[in-house]
Design an enzyme around this catalytic site. Structure first.
Site, PDB file in Angstrom:
ATOM      1  CB  SER A  54      -0.888  -0.039   1.249  1.00  0.00           C
ATOM      2  OG  SER A  54      -1.680   1.120   1.339  1.00  0.00           O
ATOM      3  CE  LYS A  97      -4.707   0.003   0.197  1.00  0.00           C
ATOM      4  NZ  LYS A  97      -5.404  -0.794   1.236  1.00  0.00           N
ATOM      5  CG  LEU A  98      -1.160   3.878  -6.794  1.00  0.00           C
ATOM      6  CD1 LEU A  98      -1.268   4.754  -8.037  1.00  0.00           C
ATOM      7  CD2 LEU A  98       0.265   3.920  -6.234  1.00  0.00           C
ATOM      8  CE  LYS A  99      -4.049   3.629   2.317  1.00  0.00           C
ATOM      9  NZ  LYS A  99      -5.332   3.111   2.850  1.00  0.00           N
ATOM     10  CG  ASP A 141      -7.807   2.191   0.560  1.00  0.00           C
ATOM     11  OD1 ASP A 141      -8.985   2.609   0.633  1.00  0.00           O
ATOM     12  OD2 ASP A 141      -7.203   1.662   1.527  1.00  0.00           O
ATOM     13  CG  ASN A 183      -8.338   4.851   3.617  1.00  0.00           C
ATOM     14  OD1 ASN A 183      -7.243   4.880   3.044  1.00  0.00           O
ATOM     15  ND2 ASN A 183      -8.716   3.816   4.358  1.00  0.00           N
ATOM     16  CD  GLU A 226      -8.924  -0.890   0.468  1.00  0.00           C
ATOM     17  OE1 GLU A 226      -7.952  -1.062  -0.304  1.00  0.00           O
ATOM     18  OE2 GLU A 226      -8.837  -1.033   1.699  1.00  0.00           O
ATOM     19  CG  ASP A 262     -10.744  -1.159   4.694  1.00  0.00           C
ATOM     20  OD1 ASP A 262     -11.109  -1.691   5.758  1.00  0.00           O
ATOM     21  OD2 ASP A 262      -9.651  -0.583   4.589  1.00  0.00           O
ATOM     22  CE  LYS A 291      -7.586  -2.635   6.520  1.00  0.00           C
ATOM     23  NZ  LYS A 291      -7.824  -1.166   6.574  1.00  0.00           N
ATOM     24  N   GLY A 348      -4.434  -4.663   5.844  1.00  0.00           N
ATOM     25  CA  GLY A 348      -3.426  -4.488   6.888  1.00  0.00           C
ATOM     26  C   GLY A 348      -3.637  -3.178   7.606  1.00  0.00           C
TER      27      GLY A 348
END
Ligand code: OSB
Ligand code: MG
Length: 371
Positions: free
Chosen positions: A139, A165-167, A192, A194, A217, A242, A266, A294
């Site tokens: 990540s 995985k790119l934020k 992702d 968030n 995500e 997530d 998770k 994670g």
């Protein structure tokens, strides 16, 4: 099992590099560990709550307080009434306390580690692992500039990571994804958010469809399951959840509503590894692929995650990176990449335990909780 002693350990572990997400930047991890002693064995649990309640409502100080004042007293009362403690009984014993899945999950993990060590069975064997090694993704946080991001990704690919995985967040999405795709070709790539977007951003997020991402995500808020279902209808990129997946029931509901085609599992987010396995089972029964998320775990949480990721439904590489992606000195024997994979521990319990010197080096406090 009889629990004889419980200690709550706090650690401060510097990260090898700052990790920026849409909800903030981390430079250290504030870790809460549960150490539990029975006559047969010692078990360790890792609480994945961060110092601040920014990923979810939980945070490390709050988790320590709820463990001390609300969770461990229930375990102690059960023992005083003649009850035996097993990992399978932990969640039912704690069910009267609402929420706090990360605190509950840490306690269940410590009980399970001690219980399995007592009978000589590994986490992988107990959970039902079918693989002896699992593919590792990484990540990658939000970087100040695209060239700095490309340098970071190049380094991870050179180390052997099998999926990037790119934020992302508004203002850092299409451009960095395009740059990584152009520079690194057909690498396995996902993003992702968030919870950083709203359904009104659907047309903008559809621009990501051009880049053949494995998934996007958690683009929308945790409680916006219906919004994710609507967004999924407007994107070609598969939607993965997530934060929204707080239990196996929530996973079943999200799948039934068409809100996700993939699930990030998770354990801390769902109250422990037993519920995490049930999330896996619900997804497998629905043909929904899962992967192991994670929370920047130490080698303790990582050992359990790697065991979980070896279950048959985990068909995508997880955020199960090597210890060195996070910490210069992990508190356990480190996890290392072997051809882009991590080896699943097979020794009893977690198969990893704190190295006393490494643990002492980063410990900021130890609190014994009287049972
Ligand atoms: O959303 O998956 C997330 C780290 C902390 C909190 C939330 C998330 C993450 C990561 C990193 O993406 C996963 C890892 O490498 O441990
Ligand atoms: Mg996530």
């Amino acid at each position: 099992m009889k629990v004889e002693r419980v200690e709550l350990h706090r650690l401060r572990l510097p990260l090898v590099a700052p990790f920026r997400t849409s909800f903030g930047t981390s430079t250290t991890r504030d870790v809460l560990l549960v150490r539990l002693d029975s006559p047969e064995a010692t078990g360790w649990g890792e609480c994945v709550a961060d110092a601040e309640p920014t990923y979810s409502a939980e945070y490390a100080d709050g988790a320590q307080q709820v463990l001390r004042d609300h969770l461990l007293p229930r375990l102690a009362a059960h023992q005083r009434n003649g009850g035996v403690v097993t990992a399978a009984r932990v969640a039912p014993l704690l069910a009267g306390v609402k929420g706090h899945p990360m605190a509950k999950g840490a306690l269940e993990m410590a009980v399970l580690d001690a219980e399995l060590r007592g009978v000589g069975l590994s986490f992988a064997g107990y959970l039902g692992a079918v693989a002896d090694r699992v593919p590792a993704g990484v990540s990658v946080g939000i970087h100040p500039t695209v060239p700095e991001l490309l340098d970071a990704v190049a380094g991870y690919l050179a180390e052997g990571y099998l999926r990037i995985k790119l934020k992302i967040e508004p203002g850092w999405d299409v451009e960095p994804v395009r740059a990584v795709r152009e520079r690194f070709g057909d690498v396995l790539l996902q993003v992702d958010a968030n919870t950083a977007y709203r359904l009104a951003d659907a047309r903008h997020l559809a621009e990501l469809d051009a880049f053949d991402l494995l998934l996007i995500e958690q683009p929308l808020p945790e409680d916006d399951v219906r919004g994710h279902a609507e967004l999924a209808r407007r994107l070609r990129t598969p939607v993965c959840l997530d934060e929204s997946i707080t239990s196996a029931r929530a996973a079943a509901d999200a799948i039934a509503l068409g809100a996700c085609a993939v699930v990030n599992v998770k354990a801390g987010r769902v109250g422990g590894y037993l519920e995490a396995r049930r999330v896996h089972d619900v997804c497998a029964a629905n043909g929904v692929p899962v992967w192991c998320g994670g929370m920047l775990e130490t080698g303790l949480g990582r050992a359990a995650n790697v065991a979980l990721a070896a279950l048959p439904g985990f068909v995508l590489p997880g955020d199960t990176s090597a210890s060195g992606r996070y910490y210069r000195h992990d508190v356990t024997q480190p996890f290392e990449l072997d051809g882009g994979h991590l080896v699943v521990p097979t020794s009893p319990g977690l198969g990893r335990e704190p190295l006393p010197d490494a643990l002492a080096e980063v410990t900021t406090s130890v609190q014994e909780v009287m049972l």
